[in-house]
Write a protein that holds these residues in place. Structure first.
Motif, PDB file in Angstrom:
ATOM      1  N   LYS A   1       7.663  -0.790  -5.790  1.00 23.32           N
ATOM      2  CA  LYS A   1       6.767   0.329  -6.217  1.00 23.32           C
ATOM      3  C   LYS A   1       6.246  -0.340  -7.612  1.00 23.32           C
ATOM      4  CE  LYS A   1      10.698   2.820  -8.119  1.00 23.32           C
ATOM      5  NZ  LYS A   1      11.526   3.841  -7.900  1.00 23.32           N
TER       6      LYS A   1
ATOM      7  N   SER B   1       0.895  -1.032  -0.223  1.00 24.29           N
ATOM      8  CA  SER B   1       0.111   0.040  -0.097  1.00 24.29           C
ATOM      9  C   SER B   1       0.923   1.158  -0.077  1.00 24.29           C
ATOM     10  CB  SER B   1      -0.947  -0.096   1.395  1.00 24.29           C
ATOM     11  OG  SER B   1      -1.740   1.057   1.139  1.00 24.29           O
ATOM     12  N   ASN B   2       0.540   2.272  -0.882  1.00 20.95           N
ATOM     13  CA  ASN B   2       1.480   3.497  -0.913  1.00 20.95           C
ATOM     14  C   ASN B   2       2.962   3.072  -1.035  1.00 20.95           C
ATOM     15  OD1 ASN B   2      -0.752   4.974  -0.781  1.00 20.95           O
ATOM     16  ND2 ASN B   2      -0.580   4.674   1.540  1.00 20.95           N
ATOM     17  N   ASN B   3       3.291   2.012  -2.099  1.00 20.13           N
ATOM     18  CA  ASN B   3       4.545   1.831  -2.362  1.00 20.13           C
ATOM     19  C   ASN B   3       5.430   1.165  -1.172  1.00 20.13           C
ATOM     20  OD1 ASN B   3       4.319   2.161  -5.035  1.00 20.13           O
ATOM     21  ND2 ASN B   3       5.009   4.461  -5.106  1.00 20.13           N
ATOM     22  N   GLU B   4       4.475   0.757   0.060  1.00 19.32           N
ATOM     23  CA  GLU B   4       5.426   0.193   0.993  1.00 19.32           C
ATOM     24  C   GLU B   4       4.707  -1.342   1.173  1.00 19.32           C
ATOM     25  OE1 GLU B   4       6.387   2.179   4.507  1.00 19.32           O
ATOM     26  OE2 GLU B   4       6.087   3.973   3.812  1.00 19.32           O
TER      27      GLU B   4
ATOM     28  N   GLU C   1       2.294  -3.810  -9.334  1.00 14.26           N
ATOM     29  CA  GLU C   1       1.193  -3.910 -10.237  1.00 14.26           C
ATOM     30  C   GLU C   1       1.524  -4.691 -11.403  1.00 14.26           C
ATOM     31  OE1 GLU C   1      -1.900  -3.779  -9.410  1.00 14.26           O
ATOM     32  OE2 GLU C   1      -1.277  -3.161  -7.516  1.00 14.26           O
TER      33      GLU C   1
ATOM     34  N   TYR D   1       3.818  -4.287   3.682  1.00 13.27           N
ATOM     35  CA  TYR D   1       3.519  -4.487   5.290  1.00 13.27           C
ATOM     36  C   TYR D   1       3.183  -5.853   5.396  1.00 13.27           C
ATOM     37  CZ  TYR D   1       2.283   0.425   5.170  1.00 13.27           C
ATOM     38  OH  TYR D   1       2.488   1.902   4.951  1.00 13.27           O
TER      39      TYR D   1
END
Length: 167
Positions: free
Chosen positions: A158, A39-42, A161, A44
């Motif tokens: 990043k 999420s948001n290039n991080e 996708e 988790y």
């Protein structure tokens, strides 16, 4: 009579315990996102993802013949560059039949990594976690290729996708 085709995954006759760098990809069964989410290039991590990272870090502390140079843990796969350096190597190509699991080789490391993570998952109520059989490897041929692969790993989160569709 039908013949079942078995894809050759390792380079025939190549010594995968030889002093080289290798680009490895290991994928979860069904490409399920067991290691976490992006999420948001991080990234988790889930508990399974945290333990996978711990195993990769411990490899550098425990193994004298193998170093994990670079790695990235994605939601449904792990990429890493491993370098083997051994002074002793008595590898012999088998005359026929299947290649045995060679000690101190990439295959033995991946086998141990996958097995330890699965065993931990089973012991910690994550028995649903499974790996796809086998793994993908690429023998890194030169410094230029090493840099390209390292850059790919550093940018993998990043590029999630587009990367996830290629597995």
């Amino acid at each position: 009579m039908k013949y079942k085709y078995h894809k050759q995954y390792r380079l025939p006759g190549f010594d995968y315990s030889s002093n080289n760098s290798y680009f490895i990809t290991i994928v979860t069964k069904g490409k399920k996102n067991h290691f976490g989410e992006i999420s948001n290039n991080e990234m988790y991590f889930t508990d399974i993802g945290f333990f996978a990272e711990e195993l990769l870090k411990k490899a550098n502390l425990k193994l004298e013949h193998l170093t994990i140079e670079e790695y990235v843990i994605m939601p449904n796969h792990v990429h890493f560059i491993a370098t083997i350096f051994r002074e002793d190597n008595d590898f012999k190509i088998p005359e026929k039949g299947l290649m045995p699991l060679v000690p101190k080789s990439i295959s033995s490391f991946v086998n141990r990594f996958k097995g330890r993570l699965k065993r931990w998952a089973n012991e910690n109520d994550f028995a649903y976690f499974e790996w796809q059989p086998r793994f993908r490897d690429r023998i890194i041929r030169d410094e230029e290729e090493y840099v390209v692969i390292k850059t790919h790993l550093q940018n993998n989160i990043k590029n999630w996708e587009s990367d996830s569709e290629k597995l």
